[in-house]
Design an enzyme around this catalytic site. Structure first.
Site, mmCIF file in Angstrom:
data_model
loop_
_atom_site.group_PDB
_atom_site.id
_atom_site.type_symbol
_atom_site.label_atom_id
_atom_site.label_comp_id
_atom_site.label_asym_id
_atom_site.label_seq_id
_atom_site.Cartn_x
_atom_site.Cartn_y
_atom_site.Cartn_z
ATOM 1 N N LYS A 73 8.029 9.372 -1.279
ATOM 2 C CA LYS A 73 6.319 8.872 -1.937
ATOM 3 C C LYS A 73 6.409 9.859 -3.057
ATOM 4 C CE LYS A 73 3.012 10.353 -0.497
ATOM 5 N NZ LYS A 73 1.737 10.617 -0.360
ATOM 6 N N ASP A 92 3.020 4.244 0.160
ATOM 7 C CA ASP A 92 1.831 5.308 1.418
ATOM 8 C C ASP A 92 1.324 4.532 2.523
ATOM 9 O OD1 ASP A 92 0.081 4.589 -0.025
ATOM 10 O OD2 ASP A 92 -0.852 6.277 0.115
#
Length: 214
Positions: free
Chosen positions: A123, A141
């Protein structure tokens, strides 16, 4: 979910949240190193908290070289309000050291090199790649995961699987901005516990919105 439907969702998001990945990013930064550190600090806290912390942190340690030489306890005190501050302090000092030692003080662009740094997962790496370097990257996320499930874009609870599935449905140029648009929509409208379905522009595509508003 077909390409035509995700293109419609992407168009709605473009209208709601225009701009490229850099314009959509809510974190404050001056360079790739500051964005990397800010993104590591953003885990399990808000961008507003991170921006407040980094405003002071980068006065003291604006470069990899300066953060690499920092005392971890001093850094921990500066980032206390982000939560998990001891772990995060150790990570950002060590990643600064590795950037200096292994990458000549320059934040790398390659995914494998970014994820080889302490505290940097896919991420975080995708944020840096898409927002700063303009490279293909789709950060996943909790907001992206939740909205992808609710909109029928994926049925997986695995960030890696959701990333892969979204990437197959979208052109590379849209990966970063699409992710950040989902994040903004998740914060503004499609919250985890209290989604505002009756004022959601994407309700027509949503699997959990009341049928009366579709």
């Amino acid at each position: 979910m077909g390409r035509e439907q995700i293109e419609q969702i992407a168009k709605e998001l473009d209208d709601l949240y225009p701009g490229d990945a850099k314009a959509l990013c809510a974190l404050n930064f001056d360079d790739s190193f500051q964005l990397l550190v800010a993104t590591v600090l953003s885990a399990q806290t808000t961008d507003a908290v991170v921006n407040s912390v980094t405003q002071l942190l980068f006065v003291h340690y604006p470069t990899p070289q300066e953060l690499a030489a920092a005392d971890v306890d001093d850094v921990a005190r500066l980032i206390y309000s982000t939560g998990f501050y001891r772990t995060k302090a150790a990570h950002i000092v060590e990643l600064a050291q590795q950037i200096v030692q292994r990458h000549h003080g320059v934040v790398p662009e390659a995914m494998d090199e970014l994820t080889g740094l302490p505290g940097v997962g896919r991420k975080t790496a995708n944020v840096v790649r898409s927002v700063y370097f303009g490279q293909p990257g789709l950060p996943v996320d909790t907001h992206v995961l939740r909205l992808s499930n609710r909109l029928g874009l994926s049925s997986s609870s695995s960030p890696a699987v959701v990333e892969s599935e979204l990437c197959t449905l979208l052109p590379e140029a849209r990966w970063g901005s699409f992710s950040l648009q989902l994040i903004l929509h998740g914060r503004r409208i499609c919250r985890a516990r209290t989604p505002s379905c009756f004022r959601c522009e994407l309700a027509a595509y949503c699997d959990v919105a009341p049928s009366s508003i579709k």
